[in-house]
Design a protein around this motif. Structure first.
Motif, short mmCIF file in Angstrom:
data_model
loop_
_atom_site.label_atom_id
_atom_site.label_comp_id
_atom_site.label_asym_id
_atom_site.label_seq_id
_atom_site.Cartn_x
_atom_site.Cartn_y
_atom_site.Cartn_z
N ALA A 393 -52.05 7.46 17.75
CA ALA A 393 -50.86 6.86 18.36
C ALA A 393 -49.78 6.64 17.30
CB ALA A 393 -51.22 5.53 19.02
N PRO A 394 -48.50 6.84 17.64
CA PRO A 394 -47.42 6.71 16.65
C PRO A 394 -47.44 5.37 15.92
CG PRO A 394 -46.58 7.73 18.64
CD PRO A 394 -47.98 7.31 18.95
N GLY A 395 -47.82 4.30 16.60
CA GLY A 395 -47.82 2.99 15.96
C GLY A 395 -48.85 2.85 14.87
N PHE A 396 -49.85 3.74 14.83
CA PHE A 396 -50.90 3.65 13.82
C PHE A 396 -50.79 4.75 12.76
CE2 PHE A 396 -52.78 1.65 17.57
CZ PHE A 396 -53.20 0.44 17.03
N GLN A 397 -49.78 5.64 12.87
CA GLN A 397 -49.73 6.79 11.97
C GLN A 397 -49.39 6.41 10.53
OE1 GLN A 397 -47.14 9.73 13.72
NE2 GLN A 397 -48.60 10.24 15.35
N ARG A 398 -48.80 5.25 10.29
CA ARG A 398 -48.58 4.79 8.91
C ARG A 398 -49.73 3.92 8.43
NH1 ARG A 398 -47.00 7.41 5.39
NH2 ARG A 398 -47.32 5.53 4.16
N LYS A 399 -50.36 3.18 9.32
CA LYS A 399 -51.41 2.26 8.91
C LYS A 399 -52.66 3.00 8.45
CE LYS A 399 -52.16 -1.64 10.83
NZ LYS A 399 -51.64 -2.50 9.74
#
Length: 457
Positions: A393-399
């Motif tokens: 999911a885009p919201g987790f792509q940096r984490k």
């Protein structure tokens, strides 16, 4: 390796000060020599002309007298010229006087200027000046030549004339310079003393310096301390995370080892043995990932980047990943040019490829496909790995680039270090890494981009 000889900044400043003094003295000496050969030459010619005119006036008053009566008078006039230097206590330059009357030599002094065949011809040595004055009424011609003041100044006997001011002024200049330099370096010694008095764990910033010249030094030391503090904090965080991550597999190993020791049935022995092997595999994988993470950072290896073929390196790593893909019937595909030479750090780049490709295989479904492409376009070289998994999911792509971070509800085993290793390896090789879900179907695309200026042409 032998230590470099210790050099003194104080001595360097003192030598520089002495060099400036010597340069000023040499410039003054050069100017004095110039004055001697120009201004003083004209002054002595004027003095000679005045003496020659006085002799002409004398000859007018004694016109008609025999030469025996005139020569003593001429000698006395020549002595009056010398008296000017004697009365002032100066060096008396050599003088030549010749008096001609009606073409006949009437008087000549004994200075080293040869008599000429005619009064109009005059040859003088180097460093001499001469004048010729005539009186048509009496038929008298006076030739006078003298040594230029300054030629004698450069002789050995006159070296003290030039050295005395320098030698006498040295104590009055060097002692104040020594004091000024010592006082001027005192703030630098204070900074050194402040650093020396600190303990090995005190990395607090130094106090700002009120001196403009020392402020860059203090700021540089403070920036270095901040970087050391940040690195120590990262290492402490890393050790804490590593200890926490290793605690689970070690607990599994301990529990199954105790179960194996107290097992009474073959089934229980088999279960405990399998749990023990699983804990060892998980601990081994975590340790390998931790080592790879430590080696992939930009400050972990000072080895320079070397010219390598990215295509060849990717082929080698895909060959090693082949058995893992074959176990789940996953096809590995590579689309790349024949050659793509770049400046790379082989070990960290291999860790990047292994982790990205390994994740793609792990999260792809059985009998899926993992596509690896290498392209060079618009000044960039791009390595892309596409899988057919569920994506992120885009919201987790940096984490997911954070160490030990794992997505919620993730059922695949792992340490949460793969993408952290890949990101640090990309930076180590002067590149960047980004994630994006595929537009043409399910799956994730991991894209590593390198500046083409890093490639070898």
């Amino acid at each position: 390796m032998s230590a470099l000889p210790e050099r003194s900044l104080f001595r360097r400043l003192m030598l520089g000060f002495c060099g400036v003094m010597l340069a000023i003295w040499l410039a003054n000496l050069a100017w004095d020599i110039h004055e001697t050969h120009t201004t003083k030459q004209r002054d002595m010619q004027r003095e000679l002309r005045a003496s020659a005119l006085r002799i002409l006036v004398l000859m007018q008053t004694v016109d008609g007298r025999p030469p025996a009566q005139i020569r003593p008078l001429l000698h006395k006039m020549e002595e009056l010229h010398y008296a000017l230097y004697r009365d002032l206590g100066w060096y008396v330059p050599a003088l030549q006087t010749q008096v001609w009357r009606h073409g006949q030599l009437l008087y000549a002094s004994g200075a080293p200027v040869p008599a000429a065949a005619a009064p109009e011809r005059l040859a003088v040595p180097d460093g001499w000046v001469a004048v010729i004055e005539s009186d048509p009424a009496t038929g008298v011609t006076v030739r006078m030549a003298t040594q230029v003041i300054g030629e004698w100044l450069l002789q050995t006997s006159s070296i003290g004339y030039y050295l005395a001011p320098l030698l006498f002024s040295l104590p009055f200049l060097l002692l104040p310079a020594w004091y000024i330099i010592r006082v001027g370096l005192r703030p630098l010694r204070s900074i050194v003393a402040e650093i020396e008095e600190r303990s090995g764990t005190d990395l607090t910033p130094l106090a700002p310096s009120p001196f403009r010249e020392l402020s860059p030094l203090v700021d540089s030391v403070n920036r270095l301390m901040r970087r050391l503090v940040e690195r120590l904090e990262r290492e402490q965080e890393f050790l804490a995370d590593a200890a926490h991550e290793l605690k689970t597999p070690l607990s599994i190993i301990q529990i199954n080892a105790e179960s194996l020791a107290h097992a009474h049935t073959p089934q229980r022995v088999q279960e405990a043995g399998e749990g023990l092997r699983q804990g060892v595999r998980r601990a081994t994988h975590t340790v390998h990932q931790l080592l790879a993470l430590a080696r992939s950072g930009p400050d972990s290896d000072a080895a320079p980047l070397r010219a390598l073929d990215l295509v060849e390196l990717v082929c080698d790593r895909l060959a090693l990943a082949g058995p893992l893909a074959a176990a789940r019937h996953i096809d590995l595909e590579l689309e790349a040019p024949d050659l793509c030479a770049m400046c790379l750090h082989r070990e960290s780049m291999a860790a990047l490829i292994d982790n990205v490709v390994g994740n793609a295989i792990k999260y792809s479904p059985d009998s899926g496909r993992v596509a690896v492409t290498i392209t060079a376009d618009a000044g960039l070289i791009t390595l892309a790995v596409r899988d057919e998994g569920a994506g992120i999911a885009p919201g987790f792509q940096r984490k997911v680039f954070e160490r030990f971070y794992r997505l919620p509800d993730q059922d695949q085993p792992g340490s949460g270090l793969g993408l952290a290793i890949a990101e640090r390896a990309a930076i180590r090789n002067r590149g960047s890494i980004a994630l994006a879900n595929r537009d043409d179907g399910p799956g994730l695309c991991v894209q590593v981009t390198f500046d083409v200026t890093m490639a070898v042409r």
